[in-house]
Design a protein around this motif. Sequence first.
Motif, PDB file in Angstrom:
ATOM      1  N   UNK A  29       0.823  -1.171   0.078  1.00 43.07           N
ATOM      2  CA  UNK A  29      -0.089   0.078   0.068  1.00 43.07           C
ATOM      3  C   UNK A  29       1.069   1.326  -0.081  1.00 43.07           C
ATOM      4  N   UNK A  30       1.796   1.263  -0.828  1.00 40.91           N
ATOM      5  CA  UNK A  30       2.839   2.282  -1.139  1.00 40.91           C
ATOM      6  C   UNK A  30       3.785   2.838   0.046  1.00 40.91           C
ATOM      7  N   UNK A  31       3.869   1.854   1.087  1.00 41.18           N
ATOM      8  CA  UNK A  31       4.653   1.970   2.193  1.00 41.18           C
ATOM      9  C   UNK A  31       5.907   0.941   1.997  1.00 41.18           C
ATOM     10  N   UNK A  32       7.054   1.420   2.114  1.00 34.70           N
ATOM     11  CA  UNK A  32       8.148   0.630   2.093  1.00 34.70           C
ATOM     12  C   UNK A  32       8.561  -0.013   3.375  1.00 34.70           C
ATOM     13  N   UNK A  33       8.326  -1.382   3.532  1.00 33.30           N
ATOM     14  CA  UNK A  33       8.409  -2.180   4.875  1.00 33.30           C
ATOM     15  C   UNK A  33       9.644  -2.354   5.367  1.00 33.30           C
ATOM     16  N   UNK A  34      10.520  -2.094   4.551  1.00 40.68           N
ATOM     17  CA  UNK A  34      12.043  -2.139   4.957  1.00 40.68           C
ATOM     18  C   UNK A  34      12.398  -0.909   5.842  1.00 40.68           C
ATOM     19  N   UNK A  35      11.728   0.033   5.494  1.00 41.49           N
ATOM     20  CA  UNK A  35      12.293   1.415   6.434  1.00 41.49           C
ATOM     21  C   UNK A  35      11.364   1.498   7.635  1.00 41.49           C
ATOM     22  N   UNK A  36      10.506   0.431   8.110  1.00 41.62           N
ATOM     23  CA  UNK A  36       9.868   0.445   9.534  1.00 41.62           C
ATOM     24  C   UNK A  36      10.626   0.184  10.499  1.00 41.62           C
ATOM     25  N   UNK A  37      10.795   0.989  11.597  1.00 40.63           N
ATOM     26  CA  UNK A  37      11.399   0.422  12.834  1.00 40.63           C
ATOM     27  C   UNK A  37      10.517  -0.577  13.368  1.00 40.63           C
ATOM     28  N   UNK A  38      11.264  -1.342  14.600  1.00 39.78           N
ATOM     29  CA  UNK A  38      10.425  -2.306  15.099  1.00 39.78           C
ATOM     30  C   UNK A  38       9.167  -2.263  15.960  1.00 39.78           C
TER      31      UNK A  38
END
Length: 252
Positions: A68-77
């Motif tokens: 949904x247009x969000x880069x999951x690799x950039x999310x903090x824990x």
Amino acid sequence: MSLLTLRHIRRAFVSGKNNQIMALKDISMEVETGDYVAIMGESGAGKTTLLNIIATLDQASSGTIILNNKDLSQLSEKKAAKFRRQHLGFVFQNFNLLDTFSNQDNIFLPLVLDRQPLKIMQQRLIPLAQQLEINDILNRYPYEISGGQRQRIAAARALITHPQLLLADEPTGALDSQNSQRLLQVFDQINQAGQTILMVTHSAATAAHSRRTLFIKDGIIYHELFRGQQSEADYLRNINNSLSALMTTGGE
């Protein structure tokens, strides 16, 4: 419209001294909104590893994953945990229910963690309980009910958040044929209503409920089948033929 996009996903694990195992070599795929995708392959092919990466429970060694247009690799824990609660639903083979909570409280758990009002929880539960036929067991506990009933409680917990993507890891693996069919009928219904489903399974009969089946071998997508206008029986036959070819042919 593409809901999920994976580009060149690799996942390496270190085993022993400097011994690297490639669970996923190069996975690229897209899942459209409203799709129903089954992932199949032999044990150790990387199916669950792939699902865990999509679920933000594991991280890829390289590659890009966009939901949904969000880069999951950039999310903090911390942000990944919140994202899972708000955007993903999970159905596991072993149910993952808490025996110290009533069935209703197990269903409410992701909304409780997200600090949703009780009124919202109750409003969302009403149609789910009816659809999944669990009204009469809501006040009981997981250890007091059958495996098929526990899986329907787990499905309600996954769906009560109105997830953008439902992830199912061998959802029928611990169920008999009757309860498997009952759960898969629910999956069919929610998919027809617009729910996107991504499911790992070893069962061709389970995969035959999907619209599309991906076959993974040696860490890559080896083959893909689309159901199209095929009957469930014809689609199942083609899935079985593909599995036979998968087991007798080199992966690359």
